[in-house]
Design a protein around this motif. Sequence first.
Motif, mmCIF file in Angstrom:
data_model
loop_
_atom_site.group_PDB
_atom_site.id
_atom_site.type_symbol
_atom_site.label_atom_id
_atom_site.label_comp_id
_atom_site.label_asym_id
_atom_site.label_seq_id
_atom_site.Cartn_x
_atom_site.Cartn_y
_atom_site.Cartn_z
ATOM 1 N N UNK A 390 0.939 -1.167 -0.075
ATOM 2 C CA UNK A 390 -0.152 0.080 0.101
ATOM 3 C C UNK A 390 0.988 1.124 -0.121
ATOM 4 N N UNK A 391 0.795 2.046 -0.992
ATOM 5 C CA UNK A 391 1.844 3.243 -1.257
ATOM 6 C C UNK A 391 0.820 4.640 -1.359
ATOM 7 N N UNK A 435 7.082 5.502 -4.956
ATOM 8 C CA UNK A 435 6.222 4.321 -5.534
ATOM 9 C C UNK A 435 5.372 4.854 -6.776
ATOM 10 N N UNK A 436 5.734 6.026 -7.048
ATOM 11 C CA UNK A 436 4.725 6.834 -8.187
ATOM 12 C C UNK A 436 5.244 6.051 -9.544
ATOM 13 N N UNK A 437 4.226 6.247 -10.143
ATOM 14 C CA UNK A 437 4.506 5.948 -11.748
ATOM 15 C C UNK A 437 5.361 6.766 -12.519
ATOM 16 N N UNK A 438 6.350 6.481 -13.313
ATOM 17 C CA UNK A 438 7.150 7.403 -13.938
ATOM 18 C C UNK A 438 6.779 8.328 -14.689
ATOM 19 N N UNK A 439 5.435 8.218 -15.130
ATOM 20 C CA UNK A 439 4.932 9.247 -15.976
ATOM 21 C C UNK A 439 4.378 10.400 -15.163
ATOM 22 N N UNK A 440 4.042 10.184 -13.737
ATOM 23 C CA UNK A 440 3.809 11.270 -12.796
ATOM 24 C C UNK A 440 2.341 11.776 -12.804
ATOM 25 N N UNK A 441 1.463 10.896 -13.561
ATOM 26 C CA UNK A 441 0.127 11.331 -13.947
ATOM 27 C C UNK A 441 -0.506 11.364 -12.640
ATOM 28 N N UNK A 442 -1.186 12.500 -12.163
ATOM 29 C CA UNK A 442 -1.904 12.735 -11.115
ATOM 30 C C UNK A 442 -3.245 13.616 -11.520
ATOM 31 N N UNK A 443 -4.104 13.285 -10.705
ATOM 32 C CA UNK A 443 -5.446 13.712 -11.102
ATOM 33 C C UNK A 443 -6.380 14.026 -9.562
ATOM 34 N N UNK A 444 -6.673 15.274 -9.661
ATOM 35 C CA UNK A 444 -7.466 15.581 -8.119
ATOM 36 C C UNK A 444 -6.571 15.178 -7.071
ATOM 37 N N UNK A 445 -5.363 15.286 -6.947
ATOM 38 C CA UNK A 445 -4.302 15.202 -5.744
ATOM 39 C C UNK A 445 -4.260 13.940 -5.608
ATOM 40 N N UNK A 446 -4.377 12.768 -6.473
ATOM 41 C CA UNK A 446 -3.781 11.524 -6.329
ATOM 42 C C UNK A 446 -2.933 11.004 -7.690
ATOM 43 N N UNK A 447 -2.175 10.394 -7.392
ATOM 44 C CA UNK A 447 -1.290 9.763 -8.547
ATOM 45 C C UNK A 447 -1.324 8.397 -9.027
ATOM 46 N N UNK A 448 -0.930 7.983 -10.095
ATOM 47 C CA UNK A 448 -0.966 6.792 -10.683
ATOM 48 C C UNK A 448 0.370 6.298 -9.961
ATOM 49 N N UNK A 450 3.190 2.791 -9.242
ATOM 50 C CA UNK A 450 3.741 1.582 -10.178
ATOM 51 C C UNK A 450 3.058 0.562 -10.039
ATOM 52 N N UNK A 451 2.961 -0.518 -10.912
ATOM 53 C CA UNK A 451 2.160 -1.612 -11.005
ATOM 54 C C UNK A 451 2.192 -2.607 -9.692
ATOM 55 N N UNK A 452 3.228 -2.588 -9.230
ATOM 56 C CA UNK A 452 3.318 -3.637 -8.023
ATOM 57 C C UNK A 452 2.680 -2.775 -6.579
ATOM 58 N N UNK A 453 2.124 -1.471 -6.861
ATOM 59 C CA UNK A 453 1.810 -0.975 -5.454
ATOM 60 C C UNK A 453 0.329 -0.728 -5.759
ATOM 61 N N UNK A 454 -0.554 -0.524 -4.627
ATOM 62 C CA UNK A 454 -1.923 -0.187 -4.589
ATOM 63 C C UNK A 454 -2.249 0.747 -3.529
ATOM 64 N N UNK A 455 -3.530 1.154 -3.621
ATOM 65 C CA UNK A 455 -4.007 2.199 -2.734
ATOM 66 C C UNK A 455 -4.761 1.453 -1.437
ATOM 67 N N UNK A 456 -5.082 2.406 -0.557
ATOM 68 C CA UNK A 456 -6.223 1.723 0.512
ATOM 69 C C UNK A 456 -7.048 3.079 0.824
#
Length: 551
Positions: A390-391, A435-448, A450-456
């Motif tokens: 969880x990242x 743990x952020x995706x290398x594209x640094x995509x973020x929308x409304x204060x949350x980021x994409x 890396x594939x091995x991580x998830x959110x909670x």
Amino acid sequence: MAQIPFLGIKHHRKKRAAVQIPRKSFFWCSTLLLVCFAAFTFSSRGFHPWRPAATIALPGVKPIVPVIETVQFPDETVVFLKYPPSTPLFTKYDLYCLYLNPNSSQPPESVENDELLGQQLVRCPLIKPRGVLTSLSVKSTGYNLSIGPSRRWNSLAYEAMIDRDNTTIVFVKGFNLRGGKQSDASKFKCVYGWDVKNPKFVLQSDVVSIAQEVVRCNTPVSILNNPQRFVGTTSNMNQPIKVSVRMVGKEPLESIASPKRRLQLNLPGRKQHEMCVCTMLRNQASFLKEWIMYHTRIGVQRWFIYDNNSLDDIDDVIKLLSMDGNINVTRHVWPWIKTQEAGFAHCALRARDVCEWVGFMDVDEFFHLPTGMSLLDILRNQSRSSNSKVAELRVSCHNFGPSGLKHVPTQGVTMGYNCRMIAPERHKSIVKPEALNSTLINVVHHFHLKSEFRYANMDRNVLVINHYKYQVWDVFKEKFYRRVATYVSDWQQHRNVGSRDRAPGLGTRAVEPPDWSSRFCEVTDTGLKDRVAQMFTDPNTGKLPWQKSLT
């Protein structure tokens, strides 16, 4: 990747035979040049002796030639001055902005010091009718700094840095890519050089990824191996190498982006701070003390403030807050309008080396922990849990209304606003920047991630955000006049009328509804108010620390 010779650095010209000019032609050419010279020394205010156009001469300081970049925004022109660190810095009282059509001068709106990039930003107002900014005048010496042509803000590479993996990250405006999605990198190229518009003297490289306003490029080996090229020499007028991006088959964007900043390699061991916060703001100085003092008490250890063209005394407030040994806050000048996602990506890269977790939130948002825990308690519990993948912690937001008030509450927003809407809206995030995706995509204060991580999703009984979104009218109007968010540039424009960035039922009219003070009030919630009163009230004076002077 094979090294490509950088033609803009090693360029050999063929010698040409000397040209003989007849004496008669030489006489008339010289006369014409003298006439043109005399014409340029006159202005509407009379004759002035010739002065160097781009040299600063201050008492006791060797004259220098600043590197000057100019960007025109919808309501102002920003001039970027870069010169050696030992040079005395200007204030807004040291300069005039000079205009043509009509011939006039205006004091700058502000002069900002950008210590991160070692430059000053001079913000000159646009004047009507069609006043063209021609130069800056130094009051003490009368020297005029020629600023050259302005670059258009809506088509520009405006920031750049080199990441740990030696890729160049470029922040661009003008491609209008789809939000939250990665675009086809094969349709773009990165371009390096002193003049990115000259195809003969540039070095190109492949784009690794492109999304929103963030482009990741393969940095040419010749640039990585020669860091002195970022400094500039006399031969290139002290200009640093710039980087830009182009669509295949089209010209590159104009650029003021020089990848001088290199991010550090990932160092082993524990990060310096467990919990940091990034924010972007404009004219929020009066709210900073409460926001920072409260969150420092509940566990925030480091603050990254991105200032989006404030005209209040925010710099003074931050300096005074920094005098508190428990508060670590820095301000970064961020003049780029409508770039909140790009700014957060930029901040995430800066915070990655020193912060284990980073929260991305606004100055009108306050973490509330109903159980009385601290943020550090929650983060440490998360680290000790069996699921270390969880990242990102997503925290729900409760939107508060004016709560019957018509004037700014003297005790602060947490004490003044206590009525909110029942249903939560959206969420804000605390993320691990590693743990952020290398594209640094973020929308409304949350980021994409890396594939091995998830959110909670956080339980609202453990952690929630009180979003004081709809405050008294004067505060609300200023906030929405020129938002730093992406989708509504000016609430009076008939664009994205249904966006949740707008106030429900308000539309595009900047007129206070008669019932504004009673809107958005569905349930009374004094949870955070009660905790703040218990934690911060001075038993002798009954005041809160942000009500007192910090001097």
